[in-house]
Design a protein around this motif. Structure first.
Motif, PDB file in Angstrom:
ATOM      1  N   MET A   1     -84.081   4.001  27.032  1.00  0.00           N
ATOM      2  CA  MET A   1     -84.227   2.527  26.061  1.00  0.00           C
ATOM      3  C   MET A   1     -84.133   3.362  24.542  1.00  0.00           C
ATOM      4  O   MET A   1     -84.984   4.161  24.229  1.00  0.00           O
ATOM      5  N   THR A   2     -83.427   2.819  23.734  1.00  0.00           N
ATOM      6  CA  THR A   2     -83.419   3.392  22.472  1.00  0.00           C
ATOM      7  C   THR A   2     -84.280   2.156  21.597  1.00  0.00           C
ATOM      8  O   THR A   2     -84.434   1.090  21.698  1.00  0.00           O
ATOM      9  N   THR A   3     -85.253   2.954  20.715  1.00  0.00           N
ATOM     10  CA  THR A   3     -85.893   2.175  19.828  1.00  0.00           C
ATOM     11  C   THR A   3     -85.927   2.719  18.346  1.00  0.00           C
ATOM     12  O   THR A   3     -85.764   4.221  18.416  1.00  0.00           O
ATOM     13  N   ILE A   4     -85.559   1.910  17.436  1.00  0.00           N
ATOM     14  CA  ILE A   4     -85.323   2.477  15.985  1.00  0.00           C
ATOM     15  C   ILE A   4     -86.240   1.973  15.221  1.00  0.00           C
ATOM     16  O   ILE A   4     -86.309   0.789  15.003  1.00  0.00           O
ATOM     17  N   LEU A   5     -87.014   2.903  14.334  1.00  0.00           N
ATOM     18  CA  LEU A   5     -87.955   2.421  13.340  1.00  0.00           C
ATOM     19  C   LEU A   5     -87.512   2.778  12.111  1.00  0.00           C
ATOM     20  O   LEU A   5     -86.828   3.750  11.851  1.00  0.00           O
ATOM     21  N   ARG A   6     -87.573   1.936  11.089  1.00  0.00           N
ATOM     22  CA  ARG A   6     -87.136   1.962   9.728  1.00  0.00           C
ATOM     23  C   ARG A   6     -88.268   2.008   8.688  1.00  0.00           C
ATOM     24  O   ARG A   6     -88.978   1.004   8.854  1.00  0.00           O
ATOM     25  N   GLY A   7     -88.295   2.735   7.689  1.00  0.00           N
ATOM     26  CA  GLY A   7     -89.230   2.653   6.606  1.00  0.00           C
ATOM     27  C   GLY A   7     -89.333   4.155   5.778  1.00  0.00           C
ATOM     28  O   GLY A   7     -88.414   4.885   5.950  1.00  0.00           O
ATOM     29  N   ASN A   8     -90.160   4.214   4.917  1.00  0.00           N
ATOM     30  CA  ASN A   8     -90.078   5.306   4.278  1.00  0.00           C
ATOM     31  C   ASN A   8     -91.044   6.594   5.027  1.00  0.00           C
ATOM     32  O   ASN A   8     -92.207   6.633   4.959  1.00  0.00           O
ATOM     33  N   LEU A   9     -90.117   7.377   5.515  1.00  0.00           N
ATOM     34  CA  LEU A   9     -90.768   8.514   6.453  1.00  0.00           C
ATOM     35  C   LEU A   9     -91.189   9.589   5.551  1.00  0.00           C
ATOM     36  O   LEU A   9     -90.500  10.039   4.725  1.00  0.00           O
ATOM     37  N   ILE A  10     -92.402  10.092   5.799  1.00  0.00           N
ATOM     38  CA  ILE A  10     -93.073  11.315   5.101  1.00  0.00           C
ATOM     39  C   ILE A  10     -93.672  12.106   6.116  1.00  0.00           C
ATOM     40  O   ILE A  10     -94.744  11.760   6.784  1.00  0.00           O
ATOM     41  N   HIS A  11     -92.986  13.239   6.437  1.00  0.00           N
ATOM     42  CA  HIS A  11     -93.855  14.378   7.419  1.00  0.00           C
ATOM     43  C   HIS A  11     -93.731  15.614   6.732  1.00  0.00           C
ATOM     44  O   HIS A  11     -93.524  16.011   5.549  1.00  0.00           O
ATOM     45  N   ALA A  12     -94.664  16.421   7.411  1.00  0.00           N
ATOM     46  CA  ALA A  12     -95.241  17.587   6.849  1.00  0.00           C
ATOM     47  C   ALA A  12     -94.796  18.971   8.061  1.00  0.00           C
ATOM     48  O   ALA A  12     -95.527  19.225   8.948  1.00  0.00           O
ATOM     49  N   PRO A  13     -93.460  19.084   7.997  1.00  0.00           N
ATOM     50  CA  PRO A  13     -92.832  20.206   8.745  1.00  0.00           C
ATOM     51  C   PRO A  13     -93.518  21.531   8.479  1.00  0.00           C
ATOM     52  O   PRO A  13     -93.701  22.340   9.501  1.00  0.00           O
ATOM     53  N   ALA A  14     -94.095  21.732   7.267  1.00  0.00           N
ATOM     54  CA  ALA A  14     -94.952  23.026   7.071  1.00  0.00           C
ATOM     55  C   ALA A  14     -96.054  22.880   6.177  1.00  0.00           C
ATOM     56  O   ALA A  14     -96.022  21.855   5.400  1.00  0.00           O
ATOM     57  N   LEU A  15     -97.001  23.890   6.216  1.00  0.00           N
ATOM     58  CA  LEU A  15     -97.866  24.001   5.210  1.00  0.00           C
ATOM     59  C   LEU A  15     -97.823  23.733   3.755  1.00  0.00           C
ATOM     60  O   LEU A  15     -96.694  24.390   3.404  1.00  0.00           O
ATOM     61  N   GLY A  16     -98.189  22.607   3.119  1.00  0.00           N
ATOM     62  CA  GLY A  16     -97.680  22.246   1.716  1.00  0.00           C
ATOM     63  C   GLY A  16     -96.474  21.817   1.522  1.00  0.00           C
ATOM     64  O   GLY A  16     -95.867  21.672   0.385  1.00  0.00           O
ATOM     65  N   GLN A  17     -95.800  21.477   2.350  1.00  0.00           N
ATOM     66  CA  GLN A  17     -94.270  21.057   2.321  1.00  0.00           C
ATOM     67  C   GLN A  17     -94.273  19.594   3.073  1.00  0.00           C
ATOM     68  O   GLN A  17     -94.380  19.390   4.117  1.00  0.00           O
ATOM     69  N   LEU A  18     -93.705  18.851   2.455  1.00  0.00           N
ATOM     70  CA  LEU A  18     -93.431  17.384   2.386  1.00  0.00           C
ATOM     71  C   LEU A  18     -91.958  17.401   2.659  1.00  0.00           C
ATOM     72  O   LEU A  18     -91.316  17.661   1.694  1.00  0.00           O
ATOM     73  N   GLU A  19     -91.451  16.452   3.378  1.00  0.00           N
ATOM     74  CA  GLU A  19     -90.106  15.843   3.694  1.00  0.00           C
ATOM     75  C   GLU A  19     -90.172  14.523   3.645  1.00  0.00           C
ATOM     76  O   GLU A  19     -90.824  13.740   4.415  1.00  0.00           O
ATOM     77  N   CYS A  20     -89.546  14.011   2.787  1.00  0.00           N
ATOM     78  CA  CYS A  20     -89.574  12.411   2.577  1.00  0.00           C
ATOM     79  C   CYS A  20     -88.269  11.908   2.959  1.00  0.00           C
ATOM     80  O   CYS A  20     -87.117  12.095   2.250  1.00  0.00           O
ATOM     81  N   LEU A  21     -88.013  10.857   3.821  1.00  0.00           N
ATOM     82  CA  LEU A  21     -86.825   9.866   3.816  1.00  0.00           C
ATOM     83  C   LEU A  21     -86.899   8.718   3.429  1.00  0.00           C
ATOM     84  O   LEU A  21     -87.318   7.712   4.408  1.00  0.00           O
ATOM     85  N   PRO A  22     -86.889   8.266   2.163  1.00  0.00           N
ATOM     86  CA  PRO A  22     -87.089   6.727   1.717  1.00  0.00           C
ATOM     87  C   PRO A  22     -86.050   5.883   2.547  1.00  0.00           C
ATOM     88  O   PRO A  22     -84.931   6.247   2.650  1.00  0.00           O
ATOM     89  N   GLY A  23     -86.482   4.933   2.967  1.00  0.00           N
ATOM     90  CA  GLY A  23     -85.751   3.646   3.737  1.00  0.00           C
ATOM     91  C   GLY A  23     -85.159   4.450   4.993  1.00  0.00           C
ATOM     92  O   GLY A  23     -83.936   4.281   5.399  1.00  0.00           O
ATOM     93  N   GLY A  24     -85.696   5.586   5.573  1.00  0.00           N
ATOM     94  CA  GLY A  24     -84.988   6.465   6.712  1.00  0.00           C
ATOM     95  C   GLY A  24     -85.412   5.837   8.037  1.00  0.00           C
ATOM     96  O   GLY A  24     -85.927   4.855   8.049  1.00  0.00           O
ATOM     97  N   TYR A  25     -84.613   6.313   9.020  1.00  0.00           N
ATOM     98  CA  TYR A  25     -84.609   5.963  10.469  1.00  0.00           C
ATOM     99  C   TYR A  25     -85.024   6.927  11.510  1.00  0.00           C
ATOM    100  O   TYR A  25     -84.755   8.091  11.196  1.00  0.00           O
ATOM    101  N   LEU A  26     -86.057   6.616  12.071  1.00  0.00           N
ATOM    102  CA  LEU A  26     -86.651   7.353  13.351  1.00  0.00           C
ATOM    103  C   LEU A  26     -86.038   6.703  14.618  1.00  0.00           C
ATOM    104  O   LEU A  26     -86.184   5.429  14.950  1.00  0.00           O
ATOM    105  N   ILE A  27     -85.210   7.508  15.133  1.00  0.00           N
ATOM    106  CA  ILE A  27     -84.379   7.143  16.344  1.00  0.00           C
ATOM    107  C   ILE A  27     -85.197   7.600  17.905  1.00  0.00           C
ATOM    108  O   ILE A  27     -85.241   8.817  17.625  1.00  0.00           O
ATOM    109  N   LEU A  28     -85.621   6.841  18.606  1.00  0.00           N
ATOM    110  CA  LEU A  28     -86.248   7.212  19.877  1.00  0.00           C
ATOM    111  C   LEU A  28     -85.430   6.797  21.079  1.00  0.00           C
ATOM    112  O   LEU A  28     -84.943   5.759  20.921  1.00  0.00           O
ATOM    113  N   GLU A  29     -85.376   7.771  21.882  1.00  0.00           N
ATOM    114  CA  GLU A  29     -84.858   7.551  23.196  1.00  0.00           C
ATOM    115  C   GLU A  29     -86.185   7.803  24.260  1.00  0.00           C
ATOM    116  O   GLU A  29     -86.669   8.780  24.143  1.00  0.00           O
ATOM    117  N   ASP A  30     -86.479   6.594  24.734  1.00  0.00           N
ATOM    118  CA  ASP A  30     -87.627   6.682  25.581  1.00  0.00           C
ATOM    119  C   ASP A  30     -89.043   7.330  24.910  1.00  0.00           C
ATOM    120  O   ASP A  30     -89.601   7.768  25.665  1.00  0.00           O
TER     121      ASP A  30
END
Lengths: 417, 417
Positions: free
Chosen positions: B1-30
């Motif tokens: 099942m596909t679920t899609i979340l939309r919002g301002n995504l901010i995550h931390a792929p590495a120490l001291g490093q932020l990645e921001c996707l304003p109005g971005g999409y997180l696409i989930l499968e199951d």
């Protein structure tokens, strides 16, 4: 009119000393404390009682140092030190208060959050804007708070958007003071931002004005090493920071000095001799990397110390958080610097309540003859222990209670939440 | 099942490093992350989207060290140091968990508060009680949390009410392990309380059991000077505290060691060589007066460090508070001890999320292929600035957001709040 509150009364008549009256009564006449008693005296047997059940009735909090126009930026800009923080974050934020509508919106929210968290008395910095300062005073008064509020004076080392000429600063200060008569429990306090922000001429004028008008003074003292070095450059004739205030008549009875992180024995003595209030702001001192103030030492020496949230250098407006931060900070001071006795929860409660209310002429704890300043804490929602004694319940409330546990707030004898 | 979340995504792929996707999409499968994107790809144009508007979609928190049976006493007993605190407060509180009904009530509340505050993964101590431990695991699983939970082993230096014989400890550990198969995302982890609590025979048995059954291990390390001296007395053959674990096979890949406040270069090297996770618990280390851990140094050296609330030595269960406490603590470490670079808000966010989720095999940040662990923060109620950039909004959320700002929590690909 007689009002009677019933609940578990816990107050702090002296440093480190708690007095508990389980299921006790607070008897008010026209909002003024007439008696505290364990049993209801005969003459009140037919008076209606506001029964708070098993809740705690505590003293409300006095927040003795905070910057109202920095409220919007709480929790931002925490990765730089004091002087950079002022230029990059605090000054640009404060400069927005030239806009009265913005000031109204922000100060309304601030007053609400203060009340919600059980702070009923404040000693507060506004910005340099006269109109926004009057809006702030109005919002605080309407919310039922009591306090001293200062229009900030700063005629040097600001930014193009946030600085006055000396003449403007004087003229606006007088305009502001003339308008303060409309308020009943919010009073003006003269507020040179800190020595680097004010020319000698302005400082001298403020000292004369304080004396002529019988006004108190608030400012900052010995917060940060770079700041102290700067003051020394500006005033090479002053051995210590405090003298840069004293030489202009700004070091007087009830002068409020925030921080005093690096105040040495001489400066602390000068505070005692003048009856200067030192406001300890533990969160802020760590956030902007100033240090750990020698609070226990000051208390042992007989200095007058109260607490301040110092938003937005501090990040917690809720004084319970400031109290526990003061306890934590004193533990680190003990462990890493001087082995001084850490503050206990009871000490912190005293500093966040009685010590600050004293500035307003209040007695110690719930003192007969004082208008009531109190909060009611319903801790049932944070209780998974059962059967705790009252001092443990007070400590748990200080560490755990949020605004929702503060179910009633009384200020100046009236219920404001 | 596909679920899609939309919002301002901010995550931390590495120490001291932020990645921001304003109005971005997180696409989930199951429930598993299939993609992060700034625009919705063509193939999903007709899929329903859960639109969180201007809210922030952040990584959820991993609390890598806490004592579930101490939850009832959070915010009490803060005026004593570690070993006294254990005897006077922690052990008596834990001994109540012989009562299953009490355990059910407390652990239900704990699980709820964890979810409410956006913690979705835990590495946790129970008490020595097998049945209460199973109740705890059940409550966590029912709340939708993921974690490792350990029945505590302690066959010496407890109290008459809180201690096992060596034989009991072994027998009950086996009974507990046999019952753990019923849980799907709560797993057992072997938990010698700390070296002073376990005889050599028990330690050796635990080491063999870990190896035979392929289980991870958690314990405490180098928290407090008196504790370290005690371990040295108990194990005179060990140069350093960690060796008292290593000699019994308890120092292995994914061993979790809380605190490490006083771990020197050799001990830190031993951690790196074995891939031991150090859990930094800043609040607790100050409350029980242990000290300031060398977190930046450990990170610079390449150690694996995550964060723990360590209730009830710590007084904040909300990991945002733990993150900001870690930032504050690092500033003091810098200022008072070694001049190391303080942690930034971005560093703290990484330590409270990615670094802990890694223990569970998760990738860095919102990694494709991982089941979603996320929170949605609606910061409109704490916004009086307007027009802030996303990193400032993240910082403000860490300092200011309460559980009510966390409007949704996703764990293991499912919404649990």
């Amino acid at each position: 009119m007689t009002t009677i509150l019933r609940g578990n009364l816990i107050h702090a008549p002296a440093l480190g000393q708690l007095e508990c009256l389980p299921g006790g009564y607070l008897i008010l006449e026209d909002g003024v404390i007439a008696a505290l008693c364990s049993r209801l005296p005969e003459q009140y047997q037919n008076s209606p009682v506001i029964d708070y059940g098993d809740a705690l009735i505590l003293q409300s909090f006095a927040d003795c140092h905070l910057h109202a126009p920095q409220y919007p930026m709480v929790g931002t800009g925490m990765d730089v030190t004091l002087l950079d923080w002022l230029q990059k974050y605090a000054f640009p934020t404060e400069s927005r208060f030239v806009d009265g509508a913005y000031a109204r919106q922000v100060y309304h929210a601030l007053a609400r959050e203060l009340v919600d968290n059980g702070t009923t008395r404040v000693i507060m910095f506004s910005s340099l804007h006269t109109d926004a300062t009057l809006i702030l005073m109005d919002e605080l008064e309407q919310a039922g708070l009591w306090g001293y509020v200062g229009k900030v004076n700063m005629d040097r080392n600001g930014t193009p958007q946030l600085q006055e000429t000396t003449e403007e600063s004087q003229r606006e200060t007088l305009r502001w003071l003339d308008a303060c008569g409309q308020f009943h429990h919010i009073k003006p306090i003269l507020t040179p931002r800190f020595t680097p922000s004010c020319t000698d001429a302005l400082m001298a004028w403020l000292g004369r004005t304080a004396a002529e008008r019988g006004l108190y003074i608030q400012s900052h003292l010995s917060e940060n090493d770079r700041e102290i070095a700067w003051v020394r450059e500006l005033h090479p004739d002053c051995q210590r920071y405090w003298e840069s205030y004293a030489k202009y008549g700004l070091w007087a009875d009830h002068t409020v000095m925030a921080h005093c992180v690096h105040s040495d024995a001489q400066e602390r003595l000068a505070m005692r001799e003048a009856n200067v209030l030192c406001v300890h702001c533990p969160d802020s001192n760590i956030n902007v990397r100033s240090g750990l103030a020698p609070v226990r030492t000051m208390l042992n020496e007989g200095n007058w110390v109260a607490l301040g949230s110092d938003i937005a250098g501090g990040d917690h407006l809720h004084m319970m958080d400031v109290i526990t931060a003061a306890v934590r900070t004193s533990k680190l001071r003990s462990l890493l610097i001087d082995g001084s006795e850490p503050l206990t929860a009871a000490d912190g409660y005293y500093l966040g309540t009685t010590a600050g209310h004293r500035y307003f002429g209040a007695g110690a704890g719930f003192a007969v003859g004082d208008a009531l300043h109190a909060i009611v804490v319903d801790d049932s929602g944070i209780d998974t222990m059962g059967n705790m004694n009252f001092t443990d319940r007070l400590e748990r409330a200080l560490y755990r209670a949020k605004s929702e546990q503060i179910v009633a707030v009384w200020a100046g004898g009236k219920q404001i939440k």
